[in-house]
Design an enzyme around this catalytic site. Structure first.
Site, PDB file in Angstrom:
ATOM      1  N   THR A  11       0.829  -1.205   0.000  1.00 33.63           N
ATOM      2  CA  THR A  11       0.000   0.000   0.000  1.00 33.63           C
ATOM      3  C   THR A  11       0.869   1.264   0.000  1.00 33.63           C
ATOM      4  O   THR A  11       0.718   2.151  -0.849  1.00 33.63           O
ATOM      5  CB  THR A  11      -0.907   0.004   1.248  1.00 33.63           C
ATOM      6  OG1 THR A  11      -1.600  -1.238   1.281  1.00 33.63           O
ATOM      7  CG2 THR A  11      -1.897   1.133   1.232  1.00 33.63           C
ATOM      8  N   GLU A 122       9.524   9.917   9.528  1.00 37.18           N
ATOM      9  CA  GLU A 122       8.326  10.753   9.720  1.00 37.18           C
ATOM     10  C   GLU A 122       7.037   9.928   9.607  1.00 37.18           C
ATOM     11  O   GLU A 122       6.075  10.140  10.356  1.00 37.18           O
ATOM     12  CB  GLU A 122       8.310  11.880   8.679  1.00 37.18           C
ATOM     13  CG  GLU A 122       7.159  12.842   8.791  1.00 37.18           C
ATOM     14  CD  GLU A 122       7.173  13.620  10.106  1.00 37.18           C
ATOM     15  OE1 GLU A 122       8.081  14.415  10.309  1.00 37.18           O
ATOM     16  OE2 GLU A 122       6.254  13.404  10.926  1.00 37.18           O
ATOM     17  N   VAL A 125       4.930   7.475  12.634  1.00 38.38           N
ATOM     18  CA  VAL A 125       3.924   7.896  13.625  1.00 38.38           C
ATOM     19  C   VAL A 125       2.951   8.851  12.949  1.00 38.38           C
ATOM     20  O   VAL A 125       3.365   9.823  12.314  1.00 38.38           O
ATOM     21  CB  VAL A 125       4.575   8.625  14.824  1.00 38.38           C
ATOM     22  CG1 VAL A 125       3.513   9.055  15.829  1.00 38.38           C
ATOM     23  CG2 VAL A 125       5.619   7.751  15.493  1.00 38.38           C
ATOM     24  N   GLY A 180      -9.235  -1.566   4.181  1.00 35.74           N
ATOM     25  CA  GLY A 180      -7.774  -1.630   4.070  1.00 35.74           C
ATOM     26  C   GLY A 180      -7.038  -0.840   5.133  1.00 35.74           C
ATOM     27  O   GLY A 180      -5.845  -0.574   5.006  1.00 35.74           O
ATOM     28  N   GLU A 183      -3.898  -3.415   9.971  1.00 33.44           N
ATOM     29  CA  GLU A 183      -2.648  -4.095   9.640  1.00 33.44           C
ATOM     30  C   GLU A 183      -2.996  -5.507   9.174  1.00 33.44           C
ATOM     31  O   GLU A 183      -4.094  -6.002   9.421  1.00 33.44           O
ATOM     32  CB  GLU A 183      -1.755  -4.189  10.881  1.00 33.44           C
ATOM     33  CG  GLU A 183      -1.366  -2.845  11.482  1.00 33.44           C
ATOM     34  CD  GLU A 183      -0.256  -2.150  10.712  1.00 33.44           C
ATOM     35  OE1 GLU A 183       0.677  -2.823  10.273  1.00 33.44           O
ATOM     36  OE2 GLU A 183      -0.350  -0.932  10.540  1.00 33.44           O
ATOM     37  N   ASP A 194       0.400  -1.458  17.931  1.00 34.40           N
ATOM     38  CA  ASP A 194       0.808  -0.446  16.954  1.00 34.40           C
ATOM     39  C   ASP A 194       0.888   0.934  17.638  1.00 34.40           C
ATOM     40  O   ASP A 194       1.891   1.643  17.504  1.00 34.40           O
ATOM     41  CB  ASP A 194      -0.220  -0.440  15.803  1.00 34.40           C
ATOM     42  CG  ASP A 194       0.064   0.625  14.768  1.00 34.40           C
ATOM     43  OD1 ASP A 194       1.003   0.458  13.983  1.00 34.40           O
ATOM     44  OD2 ASP A 194      -0.653   1.645  14.764  1.00 34.40           O
ATOM     45  N   LYS A 198       4.261   3.437  18.456  1.00 35.80           N
ATOM     46  CA  LYS A 198       4.282   4.858  18.069  1.00 35.80           C
ATOM     47  C   LYS A 198       4.495   5.738  19.298  1.00 35.80           C
ATOM     48  O   LYS A 198       5.228   6.727  19.241  1.00 35.80           O
ATOM     49  CB  LYS A 198       2.974   5.220  17.354  1.00 35.80           C
ATOM     50  CG  LYS A 198       2.845   4.541  15.989  1.00 35.80           C
ATOM     51  CD  LYS A 198       1.435   4.677  15.448  1.00 35.80           C
ATOM     52  CE  LYS A 198       1.274   4.061  14.085  1.00 35.80           C
ATOM     53  NZ  LYS A 198      -0.143   3.974  13.677  1.00 35.80           N
TER      54      LYS A 198
HETATM   55  N1  HSE Z   1      -2.748   0.202  10.954  1.00 37.93           N
HETATM   56  C1  HSE Z   1      -2.205   1.479  11.256  1.00 37.93           C
HETATM   57  C2  HSE Z   1      -3.332   2.369  11.748  1.00 37.93           C
HETATM   58  C3  HSE Z   1      -1.563   2.046  10.012  1.00 37.93           C
HETATM   59  O1  HSE Z   1      -4.481   1.970  11.633  1.00 37.93           O
HETATM   60  O2  HSE Z   1      -3.088   3.442  12.275  1.00 37.93           O
HETATM   61  C4  HSE Z   1      -0.701   3.209  10.236  1.00 37.93           C
HETATM   62  O3  HSE Z   1       0.340   2.962  11.116  1.00 37.93           O
END
Ligand code: HSE
Length: 399
Positions: A11, A122, A125, A180, A183, A194, A198
């Site tokens: 992507t 960059e 996050v 989409g 993850e 996730d 971050k």
């Molecule tokens: N899966 C992550 C989100 C993608 O939904 O924020 C971006 O890091």
């Protein structure tokens, strides 16, 4: 003409390719930028990209024309090995890979410095939101006091669907996957990992010391129900997955990721859909908020390409602005002593609850159940008192 390679044609990688293909960067980067390689182990039935496709990383590492590489393949391996080899050769690397930055950031930053290359992240996050660069440069006159953010677009989308459309968690997650946003493995999003990585990156940026994401207590949103939504609404709140970090007078850091009740009076409560927001509070600045699309092809690719432009622009002298000290000293606050305001749903009586939480305030919207708020109490004291409460159903902290 600067020649770049893109590792991973998923992507984000396809977004990076398209932005570079469609724009001229002579004014911003000082020279044109051109994609020479797209590395991916998959086959693609697309004549346009065929000339650039390779499955062999050696094509890239052995090509001295390549000066910048975008690593957007995700995951730790082989992204780590590829990044190391490139930096050792003096090739700058930009990435959206928060897992890699949160795990090997200090080593890769040091390697970049030793080899007069740049390692930039960059896009790791907040997707397309400029937040790393402002924290690296624009807030430097401040002692950062606090960070609070919605750092994951998928979970924000899910929670928003639950509040706005009354969907349950499972069907909101299916929607997010169909769009989409999630993850590959949705656990990374919905279990908070996730957002945790971050937050570790932001905390390391804010306080210049490497914050190990394994030390950040993390809770996801999988157990949130439409009953919880009703209790939040009754208190004029929404529920958001919040990454929160602050620092105490001794410089020790507190960080956690959890679903929190957020008053609708707070700006962050109105961050909807796949959007992210990061609030940073500095001693001189006060509060600043960075808001935008935290996920998605072109927003994330825009941050990756901005880093590529910076690398090309600084091809002679490299600004190494990011220093993450790694120390054996325990840099984290004892999270058990941290005070919070809690909201609890339980099947108990007011009389019993008052015995253990004398300042409890009650929320009653259902038969055979009570909600109560316990303000400003340390986590360990709260947990000990909660042992005496009958049938706790759900517990939330309040932002
Ligand atoms: N899966 C992550 C989100 C993608 O939904 O924020 C971006 O890091």
């Amino acid at each position: 003409m600067a020649k770049v390679a893109v590792l991973g044609f998923g992507t984000v990688g396809s977004g990076v390719y398209e932005i570079i293909r469609d724009k001229s960067f002579i004014k911003t980067a000082g020279e044109e930028i051109d994609v020479k390689y797209l590395l991916d182990i998959r086959d693609f039935d697309n004549d346009e990209i065929k000339p650039y496709l390779t499955k062999d990383f050696n094509d890239i590492i052995n090509d001295d024309e390549i000066t910048v590489v975008a690593e957007v393949m995700g995951g730790l391996h082989p992204a780590y090995e590829f990044t190391k080899q490139l930096l050792q050769k003096g090739v700058s690397v930009v990435t959206s890979n928060k897992e890699l930055v949160a795990t090997y950031g200090p080593e890769l930053l040091e390697l970049a410095k030793e080899n007069n290359a740049l390692y930039m992240f960059e896009a790791s996050v907040g997707g397309g939101i400029p937040v790393i660069r402002p924290m690296t440069i624009c807030t430097k006159a401040n002692d950062i006091k606090k960070i609070a953010g919605i750092l994951n677009g998928t979970t924000n989308y899910i929670l928003n669907e639950m509040f706005a459309k009354g969907k349950d968690f499972e069907s909101a997650l299916s929607d997010a996957q169909a769009k989409g946003y999630a993850e590959k493995n949705p656990a990374a999003d919905v279990e908070g990992h996730d957002a945790c990585r971050k937050l570790a990156i932001l905390s390391s940026m804010a306080w210049g010391r490497f914050v190990d994401y394994n030390k950040i207590p993390t809770e996801g949103i999988c157990n949130i129900t439409l009953e919880d939504v009703k209790y939040a609404e009754a208190q004029n709140c929404v529920i958001k997955l919040i990454g929160y970090a602050d620092v105490d007078a001794e410089g020790k850091i507190y960080a956690s990721v959890s679903p929190m009740l957020v008053s609708k009076d707070m700006i962050i409560s109105s961050v909807c859909d796949v959007f992210n927001a990061v609030s940073v509070t500095g001693d001189s600045l006060g509060e600043a908020m960075f808001y935008g699309r935290g996920a998605g092809k072109l927003p994330t690719a825009s941050a990756v390409v901005a880093d590529i432009i910076d690398c090309v622009r600084h091809s002679d002298s490299k600004p190494h602005n990011i220093e993450w000290e790694v120390t054996d000293e325990d840099i984290m606050q004892n999270y058990e002593c941290k005070k919070h305001t809690y909201f609890v749903r339980c099947a108990d009586t007011k009389e019993n609850i008052k015995k253990y939480f004398d300042n409890a305030e009650f929320v009653e919207i259902k038969d055979n159940e009570l909600g109560f708020t316990a303000a400003d109490i340390a986590e360990n004291e709260f947990r000990a008192a909660l042992e005496n409460v009958n049938s706790p159903i759900a517990v939330f902290k309040r932002l």
